[in-house]
Scaffold this motif. Structure first.
Motif, PDB file in Angstrom:
ATOM      1  N   LEU A 327     -14.176 -13.645   0.074  1.00  0.00           N
ATOM      2  CA  LEU A 327     -12.729 -13.211   0.132  1.00  0.00           C
ATOM      3  C   LEU A 327     -12.373 -13.094   1.518  1.00  0.00           C
ATOM      4  O   LEU A 327     -10.884 -13.297   1.739  1.00  0.00           O
ATOM      5  CB  LEU A 327     -12.556 -11.864  -0.583  1.00  0.00           C
ATOM      6  N   GLU A 328     -13.222 -12.851   2.439  1.00  0.00           N
ATOM      7  CA  GLU A 328     -12.682 -12.902   3.980  1.00  0.00           C
ATOM      8  C   GLU A 328     -12.467 -14.157   4.393  1.00  0.00           C
ATOM      9  O   GLU A 328     -11.387 -14.653   5.072  1.00  0.00           O
ATOM     10  CB  GLU A 328     -13.823 -12.215   4.748  1.00  0.00           C
ATOM     11  N   ASN A 330     -11.540 -16.897   2.428  1.00  0.00           N
ATOM     12  CA  ASN A 330     -10.492 -17.581   1.507  1.00  0.00           C
ATOM     13  C   ASN A 330      -9.436 -16.556   1.023  1.00  0.00           C
ATOM     14  O   ASN A 330      -9.804 -15.719   0.159  1.00  0.00           O
ATOM     15  CB  ASN A 330     -11.493 -18.337   0.219  1.00  0.00           C
ATOM     16  N   THR A 331      -8.533 -16.505   1.667  1.00  0.00           N
ATOM     17  CA  THR A 331      -7.531 -15.495   1.454  1.00  0.00           C
ATOM     18  C   THR A 331      -6.271 -16.135   0.421  1.00  0.00           C
ATOM     19  O   THR A 331      -5.650 -15.173   0.004  1.00  0.00           O
ATOM     20  CB  THR A 331      -6.908 -15.344   2.862  1.00  0.00           C
ATOM     21  N   GLU A 332      -6.142 -17.199   0.181  1.00  0.00           N
ATOM     22  CA  GLU A 332      -5.016 -17.664  -0.637  1.00  0.00           C
ATOM     23  C   GLU A 332      -5.528 -17.151  -2.179  1.00  0.00           C
ATOM     24  O   GLU A 332      -6.695 -17.153  -2.488  1.00  0.00           O
ATOM     25  CB  GLU A 332      -4.964 -19.139  -0.725  1.00  0.00           C
ATOM     26  N   ASP A 333      -4.511 -16.874  -3.026  1.00  0.00           N
ATOM     27  CA  ASP A 333      -4.678 -16.364  -4.503  1.00  0.00           C
ATOM     28  C   ASP A 333      -5.484 -17.718  -5.260  1.00  0.00           C
ATOM     29  O   ASP A 333      -6.305 -16.999  -6.065  1.00  0.00           O
ATOM     30  CB  ASP A 333      -3.407 -16.174  -5.146  1.00  0.00           C
ATOM     31  N   SER A 366     -11.994  -5.101  -4.360  1.00  0.00           N
ATOM     32  CA  SER A 366     -11.347  -5.594  -3.052  1.00  0.00           C
ATOM     33  C   SER A 366     -10.316  -4.615  -2.577  1.00  0.00           C
ATOM     34  O   SER A 366      -9.723  -4.673  -1.369  1.00  0.00           O
ATOM     35  CB  SER A 366     -10.826  -7.111  -3.102  1.00  0.00           C
ATOM     36  N   ARG A 368      -7.274  -4.925  -3.287  1.00  0.00           N
ATOM     37  CA  ARG A 368      -6.126  -6.067  -3.029  1.00  0.00           C
ATOM     38  C   ARG A 368      -5.341  -6.367  -4.138  1.00  0.00           C
ATOM     39  O   ARG A 368      -6.133  -6.923  -4.938  1.00  0.00           O
ATOM     40  CB  ARG A 368      -6.467  -7.013  -1.977  1.00  0.00           C
ATOM     41  N   TYR A 370      -3.714  -9.510  -6.080  1.00  0.00           N
ATOM     42  CA  TYR A 370      -3.652 -11.141  -6.061  1.00  0.00           C
ATOM     43  C   TYR A 370      -2.503 -11.508  -7.100  1.00  0.00           C
ATOM     44  O   TYR A 370      -2.682 -10.954  -8.170  1.00  0.00           O
ATOM     45  CB  TYR A 370      -5.177 -11.799  -6.197  1.00  0.00           C
TER      46      TYR A 370
END
Length: 414
Positions: A327-328, A330-333, A366, A368, A370
């Motif tokens: 996840l660090e 690859n940040t795209e949905d 996370s 976060r 998405y």
């Protein structure tokens, strides 16, 4: 005290948030929950300590207006100074609303369970918990015949043993019955308007104070078939020699309520209940089957709420460490589609796991948000593709590169 009814207006969102929090808590507190289950099983042997702890916690969630009503009701039943009782605000700020609803049969009380707001309406309104006052005769007639017969017998016995009541005529006795149903109106409507405050306090204990007992109760009922297990306990209690007719009526009423509520909230299905009551007494069996004929099941796909620990296979801590690295980087949905495919190909998640179940678990893990539309669609496409085929295109090449790399990583680090 944090009021979660105000902080999270959407009931659906609040429910999903709580469900995921409970799932994550259970994964980290298996021993605590196991001890709770042992205490629940001990109830059948006469150890009621866990029930007392649950009662005390729930009592702490009761709004002050409800406590005021209970005190008022106690004074009323014990025939204290009538003039003082008449002038009391027996339900706090809701007293006038309840009184108007009782005296005007056309009015409804609408309770917004999302915000706790209570309003008086002339017609039912969608999206609210709607309650209204019936006449005493209507309430009495709506009670099950068995319940009415039992209450009549007990009241008659009470009046025969009372010097002031043993000469009452049939009409006067009927007036006593109706008076008691009138009191029940006050209690019923009062409890309805207290729901918002009670739920806010309960969510505060679950989400803010993180009470272990609250987490255990939530998980037990929503995810661990707790209501079915309680029904089996009630069934054992109904076979006890110490249980009388009144106790049996109470048990049957509780079982009916459990069946109705569990299906409405989606915790159980009709099939679950039918399997549970196969070995129960005829009284319990008939009560549940009658309830199942009246209650509507929830149709459509059931939303699955699970944490990462629930769906991962293998060394979970090492896999989660790898997920953090992914996840660090690859940040795209859309990258979540590649992450899930990598985990499935490496055998760390079952191929039958739905994308949205995984998506909700990742968001909780996370902390976060998405977007789900693009990765969900992409995951569906990836499953249909043969990534070893001679397909071309930058999107295909990128997907294959990411999936191959992280499939190898999870295969060697989990």
């Amino acid at each position: 005290m944090t009021n979660f009814i105000e902080r999270i207006k959407s009931y659906s969102k609040r429910k999903d948030t709580a469900d995921m929090a409970i799932r994550a808590w259970k994964s980290d507190n298996k021993k605590v929950y196991a001890d709770f289950c042992k205490r629940m099983d001990a109830v059948a042997k006469g150890n009621m300590s866990v029930l007392m702890d649950m009662y005390l916690m729930m009592r702490d969630c009761v709004p002050p207006e409800a406590l005021m009503m209970y005190n008022w009701l106690s004074d009323f039943v014990n025939v204290k100074d009538v003039s003082d009782i008449a002038n009391q605000q027996w339900a706090g700020q809701y007293t006038e609303t309840i009184a108007r609803c009782i005296t005007n049969k056309r009015l409804w009380i609408g309770i917004n369970v999302k915000t706790g707001m209570v309003e008086l309406l002339t017609t039912p309104k969608s999206g609210l918990l709607m309650v209204h006052s019936e006449t005493s005769i209507e309430i009495w007639n709506h009670l099950p015949l068995e319940m009415r017969t039992y209450l009549t017998e007990q009241l008659d016995l009470l009046m025969r043993n009372s010097k002031g009541c043993f000469l009452l005529s049939k009409l006067e006795k009927k007036m006593v019955y109706q008076f008691l149903t009138y009191i029940s109106q006050i209690v019923f409507l009062s409890h309805a308007v207290f729901i918002g405050g009670f739920m806010a306090n309960l969510y505060d204990r679950v989400m803010e104070k993180k009470k272990d007992l609250a987490y255990c109760m939530y998980y037990f009922v929503v995810f661990d078939h707790g209501l079915l297990r309680m029904t089996k306990l009630f069934n054992r209690l109904s076979n006890s020699e110490e249980v009388d007719h009144g106790d049996i009526l109470l048990v049957k009423s509780c079982v009916t309520m459990l069946a109705n509520r569990s299906i409405e909230m989606g915790a159980e299905t009709k099939a679950d209940w039918e399997d549970t009551i196969e070995d129960c007494t005829p009284e319990i069996w008939k009560e549940v089957m009658f309830a199942l004929r009246k209650v509507k099941g929830r149709r459509g796909n059931r939303k699955v709420i699970q944490s990462l620990d629930d769906i991962l296979w293998g060394g979970k801590e090492r896999i989660k460490q790898g997920i953090r690295l992914f996840l660090e980087e690859n940040t795209e949905d859309i990258s979540l589609a590649y992450l899930l495919q990598s985990l499935v190909k490496s055998g760390k998640i079952k191929a039958s796991t739905r994308y949205m179940t995984f998506h909700r678990a990742i968001e909780q893990f996370s902390q976060r948000h998405y977007g789900h539309d693009i990765p969900q669609k992409r995951y569906g496409e990836i499953k249909e593709l043969t990534l070893n085929s001679p397909q071309r295109g930058s999107s295909y090449t990128k997907a294959k590169r990411i999936i191959d790399r992280w499939t190898d990583y999870f295969a060697n680090n989990g």
